[in-house]
Design a protein around this motif. Structure first.
Motif, PDB file in Angstrom:
ATOM      1  N   ARG A 182       9.309  -6.851 -17.740  1.00  0.00           N
ATOM      2  CA  ARG A 182       8.024  -6.255 -18.143  1.00  0.00           C
ATOM      3  C   ARG A 182       8.157  -5.270 -19.307  1.00  0.00           C
ATOM      4  N   GLU A 185       5.208  -3.269 -21.320  1.00  0.00           N
ATOM      5  CA  GLU A 185       3.938  -3.245 -20.596  1.00  0.00           C
ATOM      6  C   GLU A 185       3.509  -1.802 -20.316  1.00  0.00           C
ATOM      7  N   VAL A 186       2.227  -1.631 -20.102  1.00  0.00           N
ATOM      8  CA  VAL A 186       1.671  -0.285 -19.932  1.00  0.00           C
ATOM      9  C   VAL A 186       1.912   0.257 -18.530  1.00  0.00           C
ATOM     10  N   ASP A 187       1.664  -0.536 -17.521  1.00  0.00           N
ATOM     11  CA  ASP A 187       1.681  -0.068 -16.135  1.00  0.00           C
ATOM     12  C   ASP A 187       3.048  -0.301 -15.500  1.00  0.00           C
ATOM     13  N   LEU A 188       3.997   0.595 -15.785  1.00  0.00           N
ATOM     14  CA  LEU A 188       5.341   0.503 -15.229  1.00  0.00           C
ATOM     15  C   LEU A 188       5.528   1.588 -14.167  1.00  0.00           C
ATOM     16  N   PRO A 189       6.484   1.401 -13.255  1.00  0.00           N
ATOM     17  CA  PRO A 189       6.691   2.408 -12.205  1.00  0.00           C
ATOM     18  C   PRO A 189       7.051   3.776 -12.782  1.00  0.00           C
ATOM     19  N   ASP A 190       6.659   4.811 -12.082  1.00  0.00           N
ATOM     20  CA  ASP A 190       7.040   6.163 -12.480  1.00  0.00           C
ATOM     21  C   ASP A 190       8.562   6.259 -12.585  1.00  0.00           C
ATOM     22  N   ARG A 196       8.532   7.804 -21.617  1.00  0.00           N
ATOM     23  CA  ARG A 196       7.085   7.781 -21.376  1.00  0.00           C
ATOM     24  C   ARG A 196       6.598   9.004 -20.595  1.00  0.00           C
TER      25      ARG A 196
END
Length: 204
Positions: A182, A185-190, A196
């Protein structure tokens, strides 16, 4: 490598955050002295290979030169373990160190975290975790040529990073292994991609 007689080497296991999982730890410490500082070392290898043993000579020398304990964590590797599971193994190691100051003869207020390459990525992720959870302190953070930003895999042409040993293709492969394919991608795990982080306030 022959371990100096003035350095003690031990193997331990820290309970992980997933039931039944443990993180293997190698410890190098001077045979004498107590209430010493400690270094939690996180090895490199793109998150896809490596083990604490690969830095044994350096870590033993560091323990002797600084008079400190050096604890290196054998975190689970990608792609079998995706982010942030690898960083959670490092957090388990930090918790283990804080729980055993007398056994390790260390000062829990003087724990540094050191990581190179992928170890630098996980060291930065660990420091963010430790700051946000506010359970275990880190006095110093040393990041050596760290992997911090998955967007480096998107560089093309003249702007491409990693032209030699750690190439763009190797970098993309490692990040995709860690992130389950991924990258970017924008929505990655904390804590998966330290670059980021919204704020670095309160970091060591």
């Amino acid at each position: 490598f022959e371990l100096p007689c003035s350095v003690v080497r031990e193997e331990h296991f820290a309970p992980g955050w997933i039931e039944g999982n443990v993180a293997r730890l190698l410890v190098w410490r001077p045979a004498t002295s107590c209430n010493r500082a400690a270094v939690l070392h996180i090895h490199g290898g793109g998150t896809i290979f490596g083990a604490p043993e690969m830095n044994e000579a350096r870590n033993a020398a560091l323990a002797l030169e600084l008079g400190c304990a050096v604890i290196s964590v054998d975190y689970r590797l990608a792609p079998e373990t995706a982010a942030p599971g690898n960083a959670e193994d490092c957090y388990a190691a930090l918790a283990w160190m804080h729980a055993r100051p007398a056994e390790l003869a260390i000062d829990p207020d003087r724990i540094a975290v050191l990581g190179e390459s992928a170890g630098g990525l996980l060291a930065a992720s660990l420091a963010l975790m430790a700051r946000d959870r506010a359970n275990y302190g880190i006095a110093f953070l040393a990041l050596i040529y760290p992997m911090l930003d998955d967007s480096t895999t998107l560089d093309e042409g003249a702007n491409a990073t990693g032209q030699h040993i750690w190439t763009r293709d190797a970098n993309r492969f490692a990040w995709n292994c860690l992130l389950g394919g991924r990258c970017g991608e924008v929505d990655l795990p904390d804590y998966a991609v330290p670059a980021r982080a919204v704020s670095l306030a309160g970091m060591p």
